[in-house]
Design a protein around this motif. Structure first.
Motif, PDB file in Angstrom:
ATOM      1  N   PRO A   1       1.018  -1.266  -0.004  1.00 49.18           N
ATOM      2  CA  PRO A   1      -0.131  -0.010  -0.125  1.00 49.18           C
ATOM      3  C   PRO A   1       0.991   1.208  -0.128  1.00 49.18           C
ATOM      4  O   PRO A   1       1.910   1.217   0.521  1.00 49.18           O
ATOM      5  N   GLY A   2       0.344   2.336  -0.673  1.00 51.44           N
ATOM      6  CA  GLY A   2       0.931   3.589  -0.474  1.00 51.44           C
ATOM      7  C   GLY A   2       1.980   3.858  -1.922  1.00 51.44           C
ATOM      8  O   GLY A   2       2.319   4.923  -1.802  1.00 51.44           O
ATOM      9  N   VAL A   3       2.415   2.744  -2.562  1.00 50.29           N
ATOM     10  CA  VAL A   3       3.410   3.102  -3.718  1.00 50.29           C
ATOM     11  C   VAL A   3       2.958   4.114  -4.712  1.00 50.29           C
ATOM     12  O   VAL A   3       3.522   4.964  -5.283  1.00 50.29           O
ATOM     13  N   LEU A   4       1.507   3.750  -5.048  1.00 47.85           N
ATOM     14  CA  LEU A   4       0.967   4.652  -6.224  1.00 47.85           C
ATOM     15  C   LEU A   4       0.928   6.095  -5.522  1.00 47.85           C
ATOM     16  O   LEU A   4       1.301   7.035  -6.381  1.00 47.85           O
ATOM     17  N   ALA A   5       0.470   6.170  -4.468  1.00 46.68           N
ATOM     18  CA  ALA A   5       0.387   7.528  -3.819  1.00 46.68           C
ATOM     19  C   ALA A   5       1.761   8.228  -3.646  1.00 46.68           C
ATOM     20  O   ALA A   5       1.816   9.648  -4.133  1.00 46.68           O
ATOM     21  N   GLU A   6       2.794   7.684  -3.398  1.00 45.70           N
ATOM     22  CA  GLU A   6       4.116   8.142  -3.518  1.00 45.70           C
ATOM     23  C   GLU A   6       4.666   8.521  -4.829  1.00 45.70           C
ATOM     24  O   GLU A   6       5.106   9.634  -4.975  1.00 45.70           O
ATOM     25  N   ILE A   7       4.121   7.800  -5.849  1.00 44.71           N
ATOM     26  CA  ILE A   7       4.648   8.220  -7.253  1.00 44.71           C
ATOM     27  C   ILE A   7       3.616   9.300  -7.845  1.00 44.71           C
ATOM     28  O   ILE A   7       4.342  10.149  -8.117  1.00 44.71           O
ATOM     29  N   THR A   8       2.498   9.362  -7.739  1.00 43.61           N
ATOM     30  CA  THR A   8       1.744  10.429  -7.901  1.00 43.61           C
ATOM     31  C   THR A   8       2.193  11.824  -7.210  1.00 43.61           C
ATOM     32  O   THR A   8       1.774  12.905  -7.963  1.00 43.61           O
ATOM     33  N   ALA A   9       2.213  11.490  -6.171  1.00 39.85           N
ATOM     34  CA  ALA A   9       2.707  12.790  -5.364  1.00 39.85           C
ATOM     35  C   ALA A   9       4.115  13.401  -5.847  1.00 39.85           C
ATOM     36  O   ALA A   9       4.091  14.491  -5.986  1.00 39.85           O
ATOM     37  N   ALA A  10       4.815  12.702  -6.215  1.00 35.07           N
ATOM     38  CA  ALA A  10       6.259  13.147  -7.024  1.00 35.07           C
ATOM     39  C   ALA A  10       5.926  13.827  -8.195  1.00 35.07           C
ATOM     40  O   ALA A  10       6.585  14.782  -8.726  1.00 35.07           O
ATOM     41  N   MET A  11       4.980  13.215  -8.992  1.00 35.75           N
ATOM     42  CA  MET A  11       4.731  13.677 -10.322  1.00 35.75           C
ATOM     43  C   MET A  11       3.790  15.061  -9.765  1.00 35.75           C
ATOM     44  O   MET A  11       4.238  16.228 -10.522  1.00 35.75           O
ATOM     45  N   ARG A  12       3.038  15.333  -8.932  1.00 33.16           N
ATOM     46  CA  ARG A  12       2.158  16.628  -8.663  1.00 33.16           C
ATOM     47  C   ARG A  12       3.242  17.665  -8.199  1.00 33.16           C
ATOM     48  O   ARG A  12       3.176  18.649  -8.658  1.00 33.16           O
ATOM     49  N   ASP A  13       4.383  17.276  -7.332  1.00 32.96           N
ATOM     50  CA  ASP A  13       5.132  17.937  -6.842  1.00 32.96           C
ATOM     51  C   ASP A  13       5.969  18.800  -7.981  1.00 32.96           C
ATOM     52  O   ASP A  13       6.545  19.807  -7.947  1.00 32.96           O
TER      53      ASP A  13
ATOM     54  N   ASN B   1       5.199  19.034 -11.003  1.00 35.46           N
ATOM     55  CA  ASN B   1       4.278  19.574 -11.976  1.00 35.46           C
ATOM     56  C   ASN B   1       4.031  18.923 -13.353  1.00 35.46           C
ATOM     57  O   ASN B   1       4.071  19.465 -14.283  1.00 35.46           O
ATOM     58  N   VAL B   2       4.230  17.602 -13.185  1.00 34.42           N
ATOM     59  CA  VAL B   2       3.781  16.611 -14.237  1.00 34.42           C
ATOM     60  C   VAL B   2       2.198  16.255 -14.199  1.00 34.42           C
ATOM     61  O   VAL B   2       2.024  15.940 -13.021  1.00 34.42           O
ATOM     62  N   SER B   3       1.651  16.530 -15.196  1.00 31.91           N
ATOM     63  CA  SER B   3       0.281  16.081 -15.200  1.00 31.91           C
ATOM     64  C   SER B   3       0.031  14.612 -15.910  1.00 31.91           C
ATOM     65  O   SER B   3       0.716  14.531 -16.999  1.00 31.91           O
ATOM     66  N   ILE B   4      -0.819  13.929 -15.407  1.00 35.07           N
ATOM     67  CA  ILE B   4      -0.765  12.590 -15.754  1.00 35.07           C
ATOM     68  C   ILE B   4      -2.147  12.265 -16.590  1.00 35.07           C
ATOM     69  O   ILE B   4      -3.339  12.726 -16.207  1.00 35.07           O
ATOM     70  N   GLU B   5      -1.904  11.814 -17.823  1.00 31.93           N
ATOM     71  CA  GLU B   5      -2.989  11.551 -18.827  1.00 31.93           C
ATOM     72  C   GLU B   5      -3.762  10.322 -18.646  1.00 31.93           C
ATOM     73  O   GLU B   5      -4.884  10.139 -18.538  1.00 31.93           O
TER      74      GLU B   5
ATOM     75  N   VAL C   1       0.995   7.764 -18.916  1.00 36.06           N
ATOM     76  CA  VAL C   1       1.435   8.440 -19.897  1.00 36.06           C
ATOM     77  C   VAL C   1       1.089  10.128 -19.342  1.00 36.06           C
ATOM     78  O   VAL C   1       0.044  10.168 -18.793  1.00 36.06           O
ATOM     79  N   THR C   2       2.126  10.887 -19.741  1.00 33.25           N
ATOM     80  CA  THR C   2       2.040  12.230 -19.153  1.00 33.25           C
ATOM     81  C   THR C   2       1.174  13.114 -20.185  1.00 33.25           C
ATOM     82  O   THR C   2       1.281  12.678 -21.450  1.00 33.25           O
ATOM     83  N   HIS C   3       0.577  14.082 -19.643  1.00 34.10           N
ATOM     84  CA  HIS C   3       0.175  15.236 -20.799  1.00 34.10           C
ATOM     85  C   HIS C   3       1.488  15.890 -21.326  1.00 34.10           C
ATOM     86  O   HIS C   3       2.432  15.731 -20.673  1.00 34.10           O
ATOM     87  N   ASP C   4       1.413  16.776 -22.388  1.00 37.16           N
ATOM     88  CA  ASP C   4       2.478  17.758 -22.859  1.00 37.16           C
ATOM     89  C   ASP C   4       3.098  18.498 -21.569  1.00 37.16           C
ATOM     90  O   ASP C   4       2.184  18.852 -20.730  1.00 37.16           O
ATOM     91  N   GLY C   5       4.256  18.280 -21.658  1.00 44.20           N
ATOM     92  CA  GLY C   5       4.898  19.223 -20.703  1.00 44.20           C
ATOM     93  C   GLY C   5       6.550  19.076 -20.658  1.00 44.20           C
ATOM     94  O   GLY C   5       6.967  18.445 -21.553  1.00 44.20           O
ATOM     95  N   GLN C   6       6.979  19.832 -19.937  1.00 45.21           N
ATOM     96  CA  GLN C   6       8.540  20.048 -20.308  1.00 45.21           C
ATOM     97  C   GLN C   6       9.287  18.591 -19.594  1.00 45.21           C
ATOM     98  O   GLN C   6       8.894  18.258 -18.534  1.00 45.21           O
TER      99      GLN C   6
END
Length: 438
Positions: A367-379, A381-385, A404-409
């Motif tokens: 438990p919690g692994v997915l939340a850890e990854i998505t939190a890093a993406m959020r911090d 500024n990576v938007s997940i498609e 897969v991310t949205h368009d981003g740097q």
């Protein structure tokens, strides 16, 4: 029938390509003479093993144990180097031939990628041709296509599938569902991969070719050291399957283009890495041990060069095409413009690039692994498609998370991965594959 004096050549290296050149010159002698304006004949050869049976009769040709001595033979008009390797005997021969005022034809991508500018300078100082069509994409006339056919265009981008071994492995994984290791073994058994496949599967071979193409396309000095290179050894069958679900195929793609800089020379991007290619893109249909190069010109639009990227016949075809050009008196600069006019371009800032990215994480099943990854993406500024989590087929405690991310740097994706670096949740480094647009 032409009565002009023959073009007399010496060949160093009698492997599959060298033997193929001799066979081609013999099989199509009349046609080649008609197109070249004079016969092309072999007068001297050299190789490591004089006694090896190559399936061709070498008796008519003078033999040199020291291949560099070929350059000094008075009856030799052109030297053909088919030994390979960036340095050593091949480079010694190349320098000796050009310094002796003799044209050089080579299929040696590594030597051109590392020493092409030096050799072009020697060739220019002696006013002799340096030809290397066979060094990039085997029998595909992409060097001539860029240098001559697209000469009126400002090339905006050049990219493609530049290594047949990698393309065979990835497209076979796509067709069979097999994983990388098993498919590599099959490629080796069929002769599509070397016993030591490192240069191919880690992208070095493709990087050599890309550096050469970039110099021709953009009129720049070769900068092989600046090519960012990632191979295919970490691509899994699960990545191939996930790409197919999303409407993509996975291909090892080399890309070179320019970032404009106001008031200064542009910056050059050169990168080789596995990418997701849309099914609607021309590269998606390229399978097996095939190469394909796309060049985008400002007036020509998209140009596609496709065909066999290796093998004795296609590569011999490219070598002899260069010999025909030499016989005709073609002395065009090897990199599109005179070597003293080639630009020195600084590397592009990859972090500023924008686009979609495929990311795959191998993580512990807890438990919690997915939340850890998505939190890093959020911090970062990576938007997940889109995001998919799936178990592993081998009943291990590992789970694969693909997104897969949205368009981003790209710098944002890099920052997210840095936030996750050292995490005990990750069981292996993440796999990152850019998504090519149509």
């Amino acid at each position: 029938m032409t009565t002009a004096q023959p073009l007399r050549i010496a060949i160093a290296g009698l492997g599959t390509v060298g033997a193929g050149v001799i066979r081609l010159l013999e099989a199509n002698a009349s046609l080649i003479a008609a197109r070249a304006g004079r016969p092309i004949t072999v007068v001297a050869v050299s190789a490591r093993d004089r006694g090896k049976d190559r399936g061709i009769d070498l008796a008519p040709y003078a033999w040199e144990d020291d291949m560099a001595a070929l350059a000094g033979r008075g009856e030799v008009d052109v030297v053909v180097e088919l030994v390979g390797g960036s340095d050593g005997k091949a480079l010694e021969l190349a320098r000796a031939a050009l310094e002796a005022g003799k044209p050089l034809v080579t299929a040696n991508k590594a030597m051109i990628a590392h020493h092409g500018i030096e050799l072009a300078e020697i060739a220019a100082s002696h006013d002799v041709p340096l030809k290397f069509e066979a060094a990039v994409a085997g029998g595909i006339p992409v060097v001539k296509g860029l240098r001559e056919g697209a000469a009126a265009n400002a090339i905006e981008r050049v990219y493609g599938i530049l290594n047949g071994t990698c393309n065979y492995i990835l497209s076979t994984m796509e067709d069979t569902g097999a994983d990388f290791a098993a498919t590599l073994g099959e490629a080796q058994a069929k002769g599509y991969a070397e016993a030591d496949p490192t240069f191919d599967i880690e992208g070095v071979d493709a990087a050599h070719k890309l550096a050469i193409l970039a110099a021709i396309a953009f009129g720049s000095r070769i900068d092989f050291a600046a090519v960012r290179c990632t191979g295919i050894s970490r691509v899994r069958a699960a990545d191939i399957a996930q790409a197919a679900t999303l409407g993509y195929v996975v291909r090892l793609v080399g890309i070179a283009d320019l970032d404009p800089v106001e008031g200064a020379e542009p910056r050059l991007l050169q990168r080789v890495r596995p990418c997701l290619v849309p099914l609607t893109h021309p590269l998606a249909a390229v399978d097996g041990p095939t190469n394909a190069v796309v060049a985008e010109g400002d007036y020509s639009g998209r140009l596609l060069f496709q065909g066999a990227g290796a093998g004795d016949k296609p590569t011999a075809s490219a070598v002899v095409a260069d010999l025909i050009d030499v016989a005709r008196g073609d002395t065009a600069p090897p990199f599109s413009v005179p070597v003293d006019q080639l630009r020195t371009l600084a590397p592009a800032d990859l972090g500023q690039r924008t686009g979609k990215t495929y990311l795959r994480f191998s993580v512990a099943d807890r438990p919690g692994v997915l939340a850890e990854i998505t939190a890093a993406m959020r911090d970062a500024n990576v938007s997940i498609e889109s995001l998919i989590q799936q178990g592993n087929d081998d009943d291990s405690d590992e789970v694969l998370i693909a997104m897969v991310t949205h368009d981003g740097q790209e710098k944002c994706v890099t920052e997210a991965l840095e936030l996750l670096a050292g995490s005990e949740s990750l069981t292996a480094p993440p796999l990152v594959m850019p998504i090519i647009s149509d």
